[in-house]
Scaffold this active site. Structure first.
Site, mmCIF file in Angstrom:
data_model
loop_
_atom_site.group_PDB
_atom_site.id
_atom_site.type_symbol
_atom_site.label_atom_id
_atom_site.label_comp_id
_atom_site.label_asym_id
_atom_site.label_seq_id
_atom_site.Cartn_x
_atom_site.Cartn_y
_atom_site.Cartn_z
ATOM 1 N N ASP A 125 0.890 -1.152 -0.036
ATOM 2 C CA ASP A 125 -0.090 -0.118 -0.116
ATOM 3 C C ASP A 125 0.916 1.323 -0.022
ATOM 4 O O ASP A 125 1.969 1.408 0.732
ATOM 5 C CB ASP A 125 -0.934 -0.052 1.449
ATOM 6 C CG ASP A 125 -1.937 1.202 1.327
ATOM 7 O OD1 ASP A 125 -2.875 1.095 0.639
ATOM 8 O OD2 ASP A 125 -1.550 2.276 2.127
ATOM 9 N N GLU B 290 1.294 -0.287 -5.048
ATOM 10 C CA GLU B 290 0.182 0.507 -5.313
ATOM 11 C C GLU B 290 1.096 1.934 -5.393
ATOM 12 O O GLU B 290 1.522 2.364 -4.369
ATOM 13 C CB GLU B 290 -0.546 0.739 -4.233
ATOM 14 C CG GLU B 290 -1.780 1.802 -4.443
ATOM 15 C CD GLU B 290 -2.584 2.276 -3.271
ATOM 16 O OE1 GLU B 290 -3.690 3.024 -3.419
ATOM 17 O OE2 GLU B 290 -2.049 2.120 -2.263
#
Length: 532
Positions: free
Chosen positions: A202, A267
């Site tokens: 993330d 990401e």
């Protein structure tokens, strides 16, 4: 499912948002046991892997992306034994297991932060990003939080500001500290030893900040209307994407490569120069896949898709983007692009065929295979801090996070037996429950067909992609030199003059006559291409 070291290249991954997938404890929140119970559904789609969004110990200020123990399971989701059972069951079904890792920051309730903020002299004092106020008391620089307002919060204990790129409850870890990097690698090793097959990292380009805390310059892009987020008024050249971050990616890759057949998906949130960032983060020795968000926003059309995909593969790029149309962070695409839909079902099928024909890896978001649209929640139903802050211009992410509908007539569409669930299941979504989609014409059946086609055709899974010269609204390309893919992204009939069309592999609203093809609105054709 392939079992080689590069199984991830061209793979199809199914994202599970645990809080909304299946509640097996009856408390209104999804859990790990619920995921285990519903894994047969996922395996039945024919996908290669599941990506499980955060289930770690958390006070849930940001629905689990504020982690209080990166190596623990939040009791609301179950136990570590439940997670281990999930990995075992997934592997038995032939599914790889990818889990989120939220390493750029922690919860402000994390023991590390509680110690760090207690004084300027302790073992964790330099584990977070602390800075003195300017002489007049303002924050040390102009950096802005993605969730609104300054990215600095004053702490009376240390009499310093701490940095948070997201909520104030999510203080950033200091990756300039070697101890923090070692802790992060040990955390990855912990989960690799649990048997996971990879990580979705993330906010991976947010790990390292500019050590000099230099101000970000104003955003250089032309804009047609005022920004509603102060974060969008800057070019975040100093608050993320630092060179040291790429060096750390190489350490992460080296660790991951010490385990067989693992993958890393990053990401890489970057709206200013997305392709350059994606390419540098997936250069040899770094991440395997780049989670590409370019197709997860409002722009639509053949020219737009062509531009984004061609840009990704320019300069002989040999890496692997991971494409998605929907996720837990953006409005569901059948609603986002609804102006271009003949019907919701027709559009869901055409966009599935398009997505699953692209070069690279694919990520599907839970409920996408049912053609789910964005849930129309009222303000008093929201729990997402982004939605509460920016309502009504941006209602936040709750509309795509509502519970998965399993049985249309059951309480809460089979998601939970609780009287109230954390977000409601509204009637339009309940009507698309899994148990209503068993017939040959359902969206669910179509997803199985299209995933099966991708898995059966090496050209679709791993072949190159060459665009054809087409006019709007038709998008056309050839995969692996042998499979023709044509999509009518518009509402009305389109006629295409093309030759060398062989056997049809999958189509809707397509009429092939000699060297002319007619595609109805939201129609498509995937066919063999004959040798010239």
């Amino acid at each position: 499912m392939t079992a080689d070291e590069n199984w991830w290249n061209g793979s199809v991954t199914y994202q599970i948002y645990p809080r909304s997938f299946q509640d097996d404890t009856g408390n209104g929140y999804g859990d790990l046991k619920g995921i285990i119970r519903r894994l047969d559904h996922v395996a039945g789609l024919g996908v290669d892997a599941i990506w499980v969004s955060p289930f770690f110990t958390s006070p849930m200020a940001d629905m689990g992306y504020d982690v209080a123990d990166h190596r623990g399971v939040d009791p609301s989701f179950g136990t570590m034994a439940d997670f281990e059972a999930l990995v075992t069951r997934a592997h038995a079904l032939g599914l790889k297991v990818i889990i989120d890792q939220v390493l750029s920051h922690s919860s402000d309730t994390h023991p590390f932060f509680l110690e760090s903020r207690s004084s300027r002299q302790n073992s964790k004092a330099d584990w977070y990003v602390w800075a003195d106020a300017k002489p007049e008391g303002s924050p040390p620089n102009n950096w802005q939080s993605i969730f609104g307002g300054p990215a600095w919060t004053w702490d009376v204990r240390r009499r310093q500001y701490y940095y948070h790129q997201f909520l104030k409850e999510q203080p950033d870890l200091n990756f300039h500290n070697p101890e923090v990097q070692d802790w992060a690698l040990d955390t990855l090793r912990f989960w690799l030893d649990k048997g996971v097959d990879g990580f979705r990292l993330d906010a991976v380009n947010h790990y390292v900040h500019d050590a000099g805390l230099r101000d970000n310059p104003p955003d250089f892009r032309d804009k047609t209307e005022p920004d509603y987020k102060t974060y969008e008024m800057q070019y975040p050249v100093h608050s993320k994407n630092q060179p040291e971050n790429l060096a750390f990616m190489e350490r992460v890759r080296a660790l991951t490569d010490s385990y067989p057949a693992r993958t890393l998906i990053g990401e890489i949130g970057e709206s200013h120069y997305p392709v350059e960032r994606l390419q540098e983060y997936t250069a040899p020795g770094r991440l395997h896949q780049a989670y590409h968000t370019a197709l997860m926003h409002k722009p639509y059309g053949a020219a737009f898709f062509c531009k984004q995909i061609e840009a990704m593969f320019r300069d002989a790029y040999a890496g692997c983007p991971n494409w998605a149309f929907s996720s837990h962070d953006v409005p569901r695409h059948v609603s986002r692009w609804s102006d271009h839909a003949v019907t919701q079902d027709d559009f869901a099928k055409m966009t599935a065929a398009l997505l699953l024909s692209l070069r690279g890896s694919i990520c599907l978001y839970q409920g996408e295979e049912l053609g789910l649209g964005q849930s129309a929640l009222s303000y008093d139903q929201l729990v997402d801090p982004e939605g509460k802050t920016f309502w009504p211009d941006n209602p936040g992410r709750d509309g795509c996070r509502t519970p998965m509908p399993w049985e249309a007539q059951a309480p809460n569409a089979g998601f939970s037996s609780a009287a109230d669930t954390w977000l409601p299941v509204l009637p339009p979504e309940a009507a698309r429950a899994v148990d209503t989609q068993g017939d040959a014409e359902s969206v669910l059946t179509f997803y199985k067909q299209m995933i099966g086609l991708r898995q059966d055709q090496p050209a679709l899974r791993a072949g190159d992609l060459v665009f054809l010269d087409m006019s709007e609204p038709v998008l056309g390309f050839v995969r692996g030199g042998e499979i023709l893919c044509l999509f009518n992204l518009g509402l009305t009939e389109a006629v295409i003059d093309t030759a060398n069309v062989g056997d049809t592999l999958l189509s809707r609203f397509a009429d092939v006559q000699d060297e002319q093809i007619t595609l109805g609105g939201n129609g498509f054709l995937i066919a063999r291409r004959l040798s010239e």
